[in-house]
Design an enzyme around this catalytic site. Structure first.
Site, PDB file in Angstrom:
ATOM      1  N   ASN A  56      16.231  23.847   9.070  1.00  0.00           N
ATOM      2  CA  ASN A  56      15.644  25.038   8.442  1.00  0.00           C
ATOM      3  C   ASN A  56      16.697  26.118   8.203  1.00  0.00           C
ATOM      4  OD1 ASN A  56      13.174  23.799   8.557  1.00  0.00           O
ATOM      5  ND2 ASN A  56      12.290  25.152  10.090  1.00  0.00           N
ATOM      6  N   ARG A  72      12.397  21.825  -5.152  1.00  0.00           N
ATOM      7  CA  ARG A  72      13.702  21.991  -4.517  1.00  0.00           C
ATOM      8  C   ARG A  72      14.025  20.867  -3.541  1.00  0.00           C
ATOM      9  NH1 ARG A  72      13.739  27.451  -2.411  1.00  0.00           N
ATOM     10  NH2 ARG A  72      14.365  28.111  -4.497  1.00  0.00           N
ATOM     11  N   TYR A 110       1.981  17.071   8.119  1.00  0.00           N
ATOM     12  CA  TYR A 110       1.574  18.346   7.514  1.00  0.00           C
ATOM     13  C   TYR A 110       0.058  18.438   7.555  1.00  0.00           C
ATOM     14  CZ  TYR A 110       6.183  19.043   5.237  1.00  0.00           C
ATOM     15  OH  TYR A 110       7.514  19.234   4.967  1.00  0.00           O
ATOM     16  N   HIS A 123       0.228  23.635   6.865  1.00  0.00           N
ATOM     17  CA  HIS A 123       0.533  23.711   5.437  1.00  0.00           C
ATOM     18  C   HIS A 123      -0.695  24.007   4.579  1.00  0.00           C
ATOM     19  CE1 HIS A 123       1.953  21.985   1.490  1.00  0.00           C
ATOM     20  NE2 HIS A 123       3.043  22.635   1.859  1.00  0.00           N
ATOM     21  N   ARG A 154       6.049  16.628  -4.754  1.00  0.00           N
ATOM     22  CA  ARG A 154       6.844  15.840  -3.812  1.00  0.00           C
ATOM     23  C   ARG A 154       6.046  14.596  -3.470  1.00  0.00           C
ATOM     24  NH1 ARG A 154      10.714  19.585  -2.321  1.00  0.00           N
ATOM     25  NH2 ARG A 154       9.993  21.726  -2.005  1.00  0.00           N
ATOM     26  N   HIS A 175       2.920  23.493  -9.461  1.00  0.00           N
ATOM     27  CA  HIS A 175       2.767  23.318  -8.016  1.00  0.00           C
ATOM     28  C   HIS A 175       1.355  22.856  -7.663  1.00  0.00           C
ATOM     29  CE1 HIS A 175       2.846  24.854  -3.707  1.00  0.00           C
ATOM     30  NE2 HIS A 175       3.963  24.158  -3.779  1.00  0.00           N
ATOM     31  N   ARG A 207       1.661  31.013   8.551  1.00  0.00           N
ATOM     32  CA  ARG A 207       2.649  30.227   9.267  1.00  0.00           C
ATOM     33  C   ARG A 207       4.047  30.832   9.205  1.00  0.00           C
ATOM     34  NH1 ARG A 207       4.170  25.365   6.162  1.00  0.00           N
ATOM     35  NH2 ARG A 207       6.023  26.562   5.615  1.00  0.00           N
TER      36      ARG A 207
END
Length: 717
Positions: free
Chosen positions: A79, A439, A502, A626, A409, A469, A598
């Site tokens: 991270n 990304r 997630y 998530h 993703r 998205h 979060r």
């Protein structure tokens, strides 16, 4: 030792009843501050850093299995790399262009960088203290060891030497530095060594310094064979192997010093979609450049002398603030390969099986099941398999004529991509909107696009200037001479592996109003025209922001009219200023506002006269929280789930979908699950008005309550 590994990094543990005393250092004002006051907003980069520190704190939680605590330490390392590659790099970019843009908090960019440097140096020191003083000793007690050169037996040293000469040395290109051999371009986050040399080489050169890049094709960690060790799992780092044999790379010269280092670079891609004809082609070219962006951080062995550190800082155009002296492996996250080689389930989280609703286990098609009722799944507690099953059956069902899907993703070797390609080969009209600018998944998504195009699917790359998205799948099936739509909508990605770690909500529905809206969203993504009007869904960048503001204001109006107002929102980030101001106004009107955020949160709870009625918690646990969900007591419908966070980029600059939970039974379930988060007393962090997070602590005799563990008990097998 306890004092040494507890620097003042906001990890204070206090009991819930003490939170009130620690809640705020704001004095009760005669008049509440104006909502435009910068002091009411927390800097988003500093808030993001605080989330990473909460992840690091998990590595000290004795309730968590040992290997999982190590995993949290490595996640923190990963991270922080991304934090520097993207967020710190952007701040440096602003300074370099003399375009420093203060945020809503009013902090100058240089001040933000100063605070980041202070906190990050403390955090990195803490990370290695935890590794060296806590985790490694505890792993050694379990027979898991990292062997340095001084620990090798004669037999082990012989094996290492043979391995170096046969497998490592042939791949290394040592670089003596002189006018004919300038300082090399080193790849982002690659392992390298700086050496000081004494003597002359065969050509009579005497540079005194060299760089050795570690071969990228070699693993960074090796598990020694059992016949070389007495017992347990014994590992050797590649950096130890190279350091121990560096003199063999420079025959006839003396290696006086050898120190590992790595540089982290700006990894954000700069592709102006409006100025290129083919965004896929432009991205392929830019991906290579990502490895050689401007340097933002240098990590080097703590034993490296100042003159060598200064030499590297000068070469990378970095200051002392960007130098991190490391007491351990400089590429710490590479230790994750060790976890995969250990067969120690006793040191890991207990394995569980995601639950599959009985109706979705029944024989027959998933289409028959969805015609009876909607299904809302909460991953990873409930299985991701029905989502795959919907696509698999659609790909092979002769009655299905159209499949449309967004992909952001998906993961390596994605079964979903294979099924979409199969559907196209089976003659279905397959349309896939792939977001190439997801990304760090750009290259993978480019490869998937090629696979789908070769199979005959229509592949599009979203909308110029707006990342796609949204998470949506649409299936159109011919039934009794009419076309019937089925849809899947989610808060998370179509990524089966992530669905195991997630938390995300997944809605499977045959509600024709919802499905018709999904069809309109795809029509808008693939074609051109005015913004479409939707019946049930909210979508960004068109209606979502406006409708959320209206629903927040509606709660405020209800409270002012003497009714109860209540908002619950669960998101990954809360940074959008108009949303924050609306929540402040709702609090001032008497609305109870419960926020589960979060990561980044720019809102300050507990400010007298402004946010007295707002509480903010962050859950950090086994699973990455998530899912995004909203509850408004006075709205109809009351519950929504969304792909969007409450951030500027999501609400204003991305294509997002927010979907209502129309079933009263399912909506009540979501509300109860959201409320459950506030009963957590061991993995819940309360945000104070001063921007600090305080971990809740169970009192003596109090039952331990982890929301994730409770959901596992309720929903998983």
């Amino acid at each position: 030792m306890e004092e040494k590994i507890n620097p003042n990094l906001d990890y204070t543990e206090v009991a819930p009843d003490e939170l009130v005393e620690a809640q705020s250092n704001w004095e009760t004002p005669e008049e509440p501050p104006l909502l435009t006051d910068p002091a009411l907003y927390i800097n988003h980069n500093l808030s993001h850093l605080q989330f990473n520190l909460r992840v690091l704190a998990q590595s000290l939680d004795e309730e968590i299995p040992l290997i999982e605590r190590l995993r949290f330490l490595l996640i923190f390392s990963s991270n922080m790399d991304e934090f520097y590659e993207i967020r710190v790099a952007e701040l440096h970019h602003q300074v370099g262009l003399d375009r420093e843009i203060p945020g809503k908090d009013g902090l100058p960019v240089q001040e933000v960088l100063r605070q980041i440097n202070l906190q990050c140096h403390e955090a990195y020191d803490r990370q290695y203290e935890i590794l060296n003083q806590v985790l490694i000793p505890q792993m050694e007690q379990q027979g898991i060891r990292f062997l340095g050169a001084s620990d090798w037996t004669e037999q082990q040293a012989g094996w290492v030497r043979r391995y170096f000469r046969s497998e490592v040395m042939p791949l290394i290109s040592p670089l003596g530095l002189d006018p004919a051999h300038p300082f090399p371009r080193l790849v982002n986050k690659s392992l390298n060594f700086i050496l000081s040399l004494e003597g002359k080489d065969a050509f009579g050169r005497e540079s005194g310094m060299a760089i050795v890049p570690a071969p990228r094709s070699l693993p960074r960690l090796f598990l020694l064979a059992d016949n070389l060790c007495e017992d347990g799992h014994n590992f050797v780092l590649l950096s130890e192997i190279i350091t121990a044999h560096a003199d063999e790379l420079f025959q006839g010269m003396t290696v006086k010093e050898c120190h590992p280092f790595r540089v982290t670079r700006n990894a954000d891609l700069e592709v102006n979609a409006e100025e290129v004809e083919d965004i896929a082609l432009a991205l392929r070219g830019e991906l290579h450049l990502r490895r050689f962006g401007a340097a933002v951080k240098l990590e080097i062995s703590s034993e490296c002398p100042e003159r060598l550190c200064n030499f590297l800082l000068e070469r990378f155009s970095l200051s002392e603030d960007e130098l991190f002296r490391i007491d351990g492996p400089v590429n710490l996250q590479r230790l994750s390969v060790m976890i995969d080689q250990l067969d120690r389930p006793d040191l890991c989280y207990q394995v569980f099986t995601p639950m599959l609703p009985n109706a979705l286990k029944e024989a027959g098609t998933i289409f028959e099941t969805l015609r009876r009722e909607d299904y809302l799944l909460l991953h990873p507690y409930q299985s991701f398999a029905p989502v795959i099953d919907l696509l698999r059956q659609a790909a092979r069902d002769p009655q299905v004529v159209v499949i449309k899907q967004t992909l952001y993703r998906t993961g390596e070797a994605s079964e979903l991509v294979e099924l979409l390609a199969e559907a196209a080969r089976n003659g279905k009209e397959v349309t896939v909107v792939i977001e190439l600018r997801a990304r760090f998944d750009e290259e993978e998504n480019l490869n998937f696009a090629g696979i789908l195009q070769e199979a005959g699917a229509l592949v599009l790359y979203g909308v110029v200037g707006h990342k796609t998205h949204a998470k949506a799948m649409l299936v159109i099936r011919r039934e009794s001479r009419k076309l019937v739509r089925y849809a899947h909508l989610s808060t998370g990605n179509y990524h089966p592996r992530n669905a195991r770690v997630y938390t995300d909500y997944s809605l499977l529905t045959a509600n024709q109003e919802v499905c018709k809206d999904v069809a309109k969203v795809f029509q808008q993504l693939t074609g051109m025209g005015k913004a479409v009007k939707l019946s049930k869904l909210l979508h960004a960048p068109f209606t979502l922001h406006k409708q959320l503001l209206q629903m927040i204001d509606q709660e405020a109006e209800a409270a002012l009219a003497g009714n109860m107002g209540h908002i619950i929102a669960k998101v990954n980030g809360l940074t959008e200023r108009k949303i924050i101001k609306a929540l402040y106004r709702a609090s001032q009107a008497g609305v109870k506002v419960d926020l589960i955020v979060r990561g980044m949160c720019c809102l300050r709870p507990g400010v007298p006269g402004v946010s007295d009625n707002i509480r903010v918690i962050s859950i950090v646990g086994r699973f990455l929280e998530h899912s995004r969900a909203y509850y408004f007591r006075n709205a109809a419908p009351q519950v929504y789930c969304s792909s969007a966070d409450l951030m500027e980029r999501n609400l204003l600059n991305r294509v997002e979908v927010c979907f209502p939970i129309l079933s009263e039974k399912l909506a009540n379930r979501v509300k109860k699950e959201l409320e459950l988060f506030f009963s957590d007393n061991c993995q819940s962090w309360n945000l104070n008005s001063d921007g600090r997070y305080v971990l809740k602590k169970t009192r003596a005799g109090q039952e331990r309550r982890s929301v994730q563990e409770m959901l596992l008990e309720r929903l998983a097998v």
